[in-house]
Design a protein around this motif. Structure first.
Motif, mmCIF file in Angstrom:
data_model
loop_
_atom_site.group_PDB
_atom_site.id
_atom_site.type_symbol
_atom_site.label_atom_id
_atom_site.label_comp_id
_atom_site.label_asym_id
_atom_site.label_seq_id
_atom_site.Cartn_x
_atom_site.Cartn_y
_atom_site.Cartn_z
ATOM 1 N N LEU A 253 0.826 -1.209 0.000
ATOM 2 C CA LEU A 253 0.000 0.000 0.000
ATOM 3 C C LEU A 253 0.858 1.255 0.000
ATOM 4 N N ARG A 254 0.381 2.261 -0.719
ATOM 5 C CA ARG A 254 1.000 3.589 -0.682
ATOM 6 C C ARG A 254 -0.127 4.616 -0.580
ATOM 7 N N ASP A 255 0.031 5.597 0.318
ATOM 8 C CA ASP A 255 -0.997 6.630 0.446
ATOM 9 C C ASP A 255 -0.504 7.935 -0.155
ATOM 10 N N TRP A 256 -1.425 8.902 -0.267
ATOM 11 C CA TRP A 256 -1.095 10.169 -0.929
ATOM 12 C C TRP A 256 -0.026 10.950 -0.178
ATOM 13 N N MET A 257 0.071 10.761 1.131
ATOM 14 C CA MET A 257 1.107 11.453 1.904
ATOM 15 C C MET A 257 2.498 10.934 1.537
ATOM 16 N N GLU A 258 2.612 9.616 1.358
ATOM 17 C CA GLU A 258 3.901 9.034 0.992
ATOM 18 C C GLU A 258 4.290 9.413 -0.432
ATOM 19 N N ILE A 259 3.317 9.375 -1.345
ATOM 20 C CA ILE A 259 3.601 9.662 -2.748
ATOM 21 C C ILE A 259 4.075 11.093 -2.931
ATOM 22 N N ASN A 260 3.482 12.029 -2.181
ATOM 23 C CA ASN A 260 3.821 13.456 -2.311
ATOM 24 C C ASN A 260 4.632 13.955 -1.116
ATOM 25 N N LYS A 261 5.375 13.046 -0.496
ATOM 26 C CA LYS A 261 6.117 13.391 0.718
ATOM 27 C C LYS A 261 7.108 14.514 0.495
ATOM 28 N N SER A 262 7.819 14.496 -0.629
ATOM 29 C CA SER A 262 8.842 15.518 -0.885
ATOM 30 C C SER A 262 8.234 16.908 -0.990
ATOM 31 N N LEU A 263 7.076 17.020 -1.660
ATOM 32 C CA LEU A 263 6.422 18.319 -1.814
ATOM 33 C C LEU A 263 5.977 18.871 -0.470
ATOM 34 N N PHE A 264 5.258 18.062 0.307
ATOM 35 C CA PHE A 264 4.727 18.556 1.576
ATOM 36 C C PHE A 264 5.831 18.730 2.614
ATOM 37 N N SER A 265 6.905 17.949 2.516
ATOM 38 C CA SER A 265 8.051 18.152 3.413
ATOM 39 C C SER A 265 8.727 19.479 3.114
ATOM 40 N N ALA A 266 8.834 19.814 1.812
ATOM 41 C CA ALA A 266 9.428 21.099 1.429
ATOM 42 C C ALA A 266 8.571 22.266 1.913
ATOM 43 N N LEU A 267 7.248 22.134 1.785
ATOM 44 C CA LEU A 267 6.350 23.193 2.261
ATOM 45 C C LEU A 267 6.447 23.349 3.775
ATOM 46 N N LYS A 268 6.530 22.230 4.492
ATOM 47 C CA LYS A 268 6.641 22.287 5.939
ATOM 48 C C LYS A 268 7.959 22.913 6.367
ATOM 49 N N LEU A 269 9.045 22.554 5.673
ATOM 50 C CA LEU A 269 10.359 23.122 5.979
ATOM 51 C C LEU A 269 10.359 24.626 5.729
ATOM 52 N N GLU A 270 9.750 25.043 4.610
ATOM 53 C CA GLU A 270 9.691 26.462 4.288
ATOM 54 C C GLU A 270 8.860 27.221 5.323
ATOM 55 N N LYS A 271 7.778 26.615 5.756
ATOM 56 C CA LYS A 271 6.934 27.244 6.779
ATOM 57 C C LYS A 271 7.696 27.406 8.089
ATOM 58 N N THR A 272 8.451 26.375 8.474
ATOM 59 C CA THR A 272 9.255 26.440 9.699
ATOM 60 C C THR A 272 10.350 27.491 9.581
ATOM 61 N N ALA A 273 10.998 27.540 8.407
ATOM 62 C CA ALA A 273 12.067 28.526 8.193
ATOM 63 C C ALA A 273 11.524 29.947 8.273
ATOM 64 N N MET A 274 10.367 30.190 7.659
ATOM 65 C CA MET A 274 9.764 31.511 7.716
ATOM 66 C C MET A 274 9.383 31.894 9.147
ATOM 67 N N PHE A 275 8.918 30.917 9.916
ATOM 68 C CA PHE A 275 8.573 31.176 11.317
ATOM 69 C C PHE A 275 9.814 31.615 12.095
ATOM 70 N N ILE A 276 10.921 30.905 11.872
ATOM 71 C CA ILE A 276 12.163 31.241 12.596
ATOM 72 C C ILE A 276 12.675 32.614 12.170
ATOM 73 N N ILE A 277 12.668 32.888 10.857
ATOM 74 C CA ILE A 277 13.195 34.164 10.357
ATOM 75 C C ILE A 277 12.375 35.338 10.877
ATOM 76 N N LEU A 278 11.051 35.220 10.797
ATOM 77 C CA LEU A 278 10.202 36.329 11.228
ATOM 78 C C LEU A 278 10.167 36.472 12.744
ATOM 79 N N THR A 279 10.484 35.401 13.470
ATOM 80 C CA THR A 279 10.574 35.497 14.926
ATOM 81 C C THR A 279 11.719 36.415 15.340
ATOM 82 N N LEU A 280 12.707 36.571 14.454
ATOM 83 C CA LEU A 280 13.822 37.486 14.750
ATOM 84 C C LEU A 280 13.327 38.922 14.920
#
Length: 407
Positions: A253-280
C-alpha cells in the motif's frame, strides 16, 4: 500582585524627562506588533498554499494505492469486492499506468496515460461528475466510434488540439515484425480537457478507458494498481492498517502522503524557516524591551531604594519590572495578533493581490489555523518574558543604601 501591577503601570507613564525611555517603550510595542502581525499573515498564507496544493493533488490522485511488487497484476476482483463492503471507503477502482507518445496533426509529445473505469459510480477526475466521465471515455467502447481521451489542458495546448480533434497514442509495447519492433498505435478523439492548476499534471497526463489502455499496452485484463478514495483524507493510516488482513505479499500500500512526501516536506520546511526568520523581528523588539527596562532601572534607582526601605522584597522588585516588560509584550502581541487576523480576512475576502501566471493560484491563498495563531502569540509572550529577567534581576539586587547615597 495588585501592588506590583500598580507600580509597573505608573512606570509605563513616563514623565517629560523620561521621554527617551517612553520612545523606546513605544518602539518595543511596535516591534512586537509588526513581528506578530507578519508571522500571522505569512504562516496563514503558507498554510493556505499547502491546503491548495493538497486539494489539487487529491483531485487527481487516489488517497491510497494498492500495488503489486511484480508490477501489473490481474487477480484483483476479490479485493474490489471486499473494499466495496467497507464503510470508511468511499470508492475503489482499478487503474492502469502507461507511458506513451501522443501525436496530433501539428505536434507530438510524451504522455502519461491512465486507464480508468468510469463505471464505478464516482468521479476519478476533479471537475467531472460520473455522467461526464462515462460520456467522455465510453464514447467508442460500444458502438465502434473512436474511443475518447481526456487531456490535461497544457498537454492539449502543446500538441495543438481542442475538443473534437483526433490524436494517435503510440505505446512502446508493440510487436515484432520482419521490419523490426513496431510500436502499438491507436486513434482517439479528444472528448474533453481538465485543468488541475498543477502544471506537472496538466502538461503530461491523459485519461482513457481502462480497456483501451490495456489494448494499447498489450496487457489484457491487467492493471497497475487499485485506487482507493476515503471520506477523511487524513485518516489514511488507520484505513491502511485495516486493509492488512486482506492483503499479503506481493501486494503493498502507498498513500497520498507518501507519494507526495517531498512536496509537503518542502512546504513544511519552508513554513518552519519563515517562522524562525520572522521570529527574529520579535527578538529585536525583545532587546528593545530589555533596553527600556535597564534604563528604567537606572532612572528609578531612588524609587527602588525607597520601596526596599519600606519593606519591599527582592521578589517584589523583580515582579514590578517583569510586569512592566510583560505589559509591553502582551500589548504588542494582542495588537499584532488582531491586526494579522484582520489582514488575513481582508486578503481572503478581497482579491486585490494578483499573482503571476507562474503560480498555480491567481491570488494569495489564506487559511488561518487556530493552533498556528496560538503558537505565534505564545512564542512572542515567552520571548518578551525572557527579555525582562536580567533587568528585573539587576533591579532586585540593588542595595538601597548605596542607591540613596549615589542615586
Amino acid at each position: 500582585m495588585a501592588f506590583e501591577l500598580f507600580i509597573a503601570g505608573k512606570y509605563l507613564k513616563a514623565k517629560r524627562k523620561e521621554g527617551f525611555i517612553s520612545l523606546i517603550t513605544f518602539l518595543s510595542v511596535a516591534g512586537v506588533t509588526v513581528g506578530v502581525m507578519a508571522l500571522v499573515v505569512v504562516i496563514a498564507v503558507m498554510s493556505g498554499a499547502e491546503t491548495d496544493f493538497r486539494k489539487r493533488i487529491l483531485g487527481l490522485e487516489p488517497h491510497i494505492l494498492i500495488m503489486n511488487y511484480s508490477g501489473k497484476f490481474d487477480t484483483y476482483s476479490h479485493i474490489l469486492t471486499d473494499l466495496d463492503q467497507r464503510e470508511q471507503i468511499k470508492g475503489a477502482s482499478p487503474i492502469l499506468f502507461a507511458q506513451a507518445m501522443i501525436r496530433s496533426s501539428h505536434s507530438f509529445s510524451g504522455v502519461m496515460v491512465r486507464g480508468i473505469d468510469p463505471e464505478k459510480g464516482f468521479s476519478l477526475i476533479k471537475g467531472f461528475d460520473t455522467e461526464q466521465l462515462k460520456k467522455a471515455l465510453c464514447k467508442g467502447t460500444k458502438n465502434g466510434d473512436l474511443p475518447g481521451i481526456i487531456l490535461g489542458q497544457e498537454l492539449a495546448n502543446s500538441v495543438g488540439v481542442i475538443k473534437g480533434d483526433k490524436v494517435i497514442l503510440m505505446s512502446p509495447n508493440g510487436f515484432i515484425s520482419p521490419m523490426g519492433h513496431i510500436p502499438s498505435m491507436k486513434r482517439f478523439v479528444v472528448t474533453d480537457t481538465f485543468d488541475s492548476g498543477m502544471y506537472e499534471y496538466d502538461s503530461a497526463l491523459a485519461y482513457v478507458h481502462l480497456k483501451e489502455a490495456q489494448r494499447l499496452s498489450g496487457v489484457k485484463n491487467k492493471i497497475s494498481a487499485i485506487g482507493i478514495w476515503i471520506d477523511d483524507v487524513f485518516d489514511v493510516k488507520p484505513v491502511k492498517d485495516s486493509l492488512s488482513d486482506i492483503l499479503s505479499y506481493p501486494f503493498y500500500l502507498r498513500d497520498w502522503m507518501e507519494i507526495n512526501k517531498s512536496l509537503f516536506s518542502a512546504l513544511k520546511l519552508e513554513k518552519t524557516a519563515m517562522f524562525i526568520i520572522l521570529t527574529l523581528i520579535i527578538l529585536v523588539a525583545a532587546f528593545n524591551i530589555a533596553s527600556a527596562l535597564i534604563m528604567m532601572v537606572m532612572e528609578k534607582t531612588k524609587d527602588i531604594a525607597v520601596l526596599k526601605s519600606m519593606g519591599a522584597t527582592n521578589k517584589t522588585i523583580r515582579r514590578i519590572f517583569i510586569l512592566k516588560g510583560m505589559i509591553i509584550g502582551l500589548l504588542g502581541t494582542f495588537i499584532g495578533t488582531v491586526s494579522g487576523i484582520g489582514i488575513c480576512f481582508i486578503l481572503k475576502r478581497y482579491d486585490f493581490i494578483q499573482l503571476p501566471d507562474a503560480y498555480p493560484f491567481s491570488t494569495l491563498p489564506v487559511q488561518l489555523e487556530f493552533l498556528d495563531v496560538l503558537v505565534i502569540a505564545v512564542s512572542a509572550i515567552i520571548i518578551c518574558f525572557f527579555s525582562t529577567l536580567y533587568p528585573s534581576y539587576k533591579a532586585s539586587k540593588m542595595d538601597p543604601v548605596e542607591a540613596l547615597r549615589y542615586g
